[in-house]
Design a protein around this motif. Structure first.
Motif, PDB file in Angstrom:
ATOM      1  N   VAL A  89     -69.709 123.838  46.619  1.00 47.27           N
ATOM      2  CA  VAL A  89     -69.601 123.677  45.301  1.00 47.27           C
ATOM      3  C   VAL A  89     -70.891 123.670  44.549  1.00 47.27           C
ATOM      4  CG1 VAL A  89     -67.696 122.065  45.749  1.00 47.27           C
ATOM      5  CG2 VAL A  89     -69.860 121.115  45.572  1.00 47.27           C
ATOM      6  N   GLU A 133     -66.905 124.676  52.545  1.00 45.31           N
ATOM      7  CA  GLU A 133     -66.921 124.640  51.123  1.00 45.31           C
ATOM      8  C   GLU A 133     -68.291 124.577  50.553  1.00 45.31           C
ATOM      9  OE1 GLU A 133     -63.234 122.659  49.281  1.00 45.31           O
ATOM     10  OE2 GLU A 133     -64.105 121.238  50.856  1.00 45.31           O
ATOM     11  N   SER A 171     -64.005 120.025  38.549  1.00 49.70           N
ATOM     12  CA  SER A 171     -63.745 120.589  39.873  1.00 49.70           C
ATOM     13  C   SER A 171     -64.532 120.099  40.911  1.00 49.70           C
ATOM     14  CB  SER A 171     -63.429 121.917  40.003  1.00 49.70           C
ATOM     15  OG  SER A 171     -64.645 122.523  39.424  1.00 49.70           O
ATOM     16  N   ALA A 172     -65.712 120.189  40.665  1.00 50.76           N
ATOM     17  CA  ALA A 172     -66.867 120.068  41.831  1.00 50.76           C
ATOM     18  C   ALA A 172     -66.899 118.421  42.227  1.00 50.76           C
ATOM     19  CB  ALA A 172     -68.517 120.196  41.334  1.00 50.76           C
TER      20      ALA A 172
END
Length: 368
Positions: free
Chosen positions: A218, A216, A252-253
């Motif tokens: 971010v 992932e 979201s981060a």
């Protein structure tokens, strides 16, 4: 801690004056923060050197063309020569304005050179007159409060007239290639006056390989300010008044970062700017230090005023990709806090001897 304890010798020829032809061609020093052991690697090995479950946090700040070259129009002069005209009608010397940060819509804080001749009320004209700045007040360290007036859109005019604000240790004028190479591939939020340089190494090919391993990534934003180059002027490191930089962490981060932290996954910050945002948010959080599962990274905008020097703790970041930093600087103090002063200085000494390229356009270190 004395500032001299963060010193090292760097020959001037080790300071990279231009980027490499390919973004991902840099060397990378791999440093074990626990043992101090290092390995000479290449940045192109980066994706395969990771475990595979890391959460990678990048700074998506975009550098603005913050350096403007204009002409002074004096307003405080008396009669000039036999003509009887004032010097304001004659005096149009070249002036450099370096934008530091936006205060309001049309008001900026900036450095003016040569500054001692530019007083309150002076006006500076850029281009063909489509942009004008008036000095409203003076501040510390040569800073000025500047009010801009434009004939058109400010951002469009700035992008057209402004120059890339290369760091002071790059001893050349900017050129057209710097417009692209002094930006990371993540750059999307304009407002920084210096690049988050650890991100400069990433190419599309490297990102594809990272994503192929399903790691992932971010994005957060920290507007890198001129303070990143500000020298420490105090004898004791702890007495230094650290600079402030605005940052924003999206909802979201923050959720992904807190979830990774509570799950025990490594959080790999790309650059000291990402570190400052994450650790500042954690320091201001209501989450308790004793509960590693508590959400401590808060979403929203804030100003990073955290100063990380040996003796301080990291609450979020446990891996770091970073470039090499100036001696006796706050950024070197941050790295020394993360990996140990002795470990870092030994690694730097090796990098100097081994011919690594230093600073913004230079090579990097992966510390874990």
């Amino acid at each position: 801690m004395l500032l001299t304890e963060l010193d090292y010798n760097l020959p001037p020829e080790r300071i990279a004056q231009r980027p490499l032809e390919e973004r991902d061609a840099s060397r990378m020093l791999l440093l074990d923060r626990r043992t101090g052991a290092w390995e000479d690697r290449a940045f192109r090995e980066f994706p395969e050197l990771l475990r595979g479950d890391e959460l990678i946090v990048v700074n998506n700040a975009r550098v603005i063309p913050a350096r403007l070259l204009g002409r002074r129009v004096g307003v405080h002069s008396g009669p000039h020569g036999k003509s009887g005209k004032t010097s304001s009608e004659f005096l149009q010397s070249e002036i450099e304005v370096f934008l530091v940060r936006r205060l309001e819509l049309n008001i900026w804080e900036g450095l003016v050179r040569p500054g001692r001749k530019i007083g309150v009320g002076e006006k500076i004209i850029f281009g063909d007159g489509e942009l004008e700045a008036e000095v409203e007040s003076r501040g510390e360290y040569g800073l000025r409060r500047l009010r801009f007036r434009t004939q058109g859109d400010f951002e469009e005019i700035l992008n057209r007239l402004g120059h890339v604000p290369l760091p002071p240790y790059i001893h050349r004028a900017d050129d057209s290639s710097d417009r692209e190479r002094y930006q990371t591939l993540f750059a999307s939020h304009a407002g920084a006056v210096a690049a988050p340089t650890a991100g400069l190494h990433f190419s599309r090919a490297i990102l594809d390989r990272v994503r192929a391993r399903r790691m992932e990534i971010v994005e957060i934003t920290l507007d890198v300010g001129l303070g990143t180059f500000e020298p420490i002027r105090t004898e004791r490191l702890e007495d230094h008044p650290i600079h402030r930089e605005s940052y924003e962490i999206p909802e979201s981060a923050a959720a992904v970062i807190n979830r990774a932290r509570s799950g025990g996954r490594p959080i790999l910050a790309i650059g000291t700017t990402a570190v400052r945002a994450l650790e500042d948010s954690a320091a201001k959080s209501d989450g308790t230090k004793s509960d590693s599962r508590a959400p401590i990274v808060r979403a929203g905008r804030a100003a990073a005023d955290i100063f990380l020097y040996p003796g301080k703790e990291f609450r979020v970041v446990n891996q770091l990709l970073t470039n090499f930093h100036l001696p006796q600087s706050s950024l070197l103090a941050l790295v020394a806090t993360f990996a140990g002063r002795e470990n870092v200085l030994r690694a730097y000494a090796h990098a100097v001897e081994a011919g690594y390229r230093f600073y913004s356009y230079g090579d990097c270190m992966l510390i874990r």
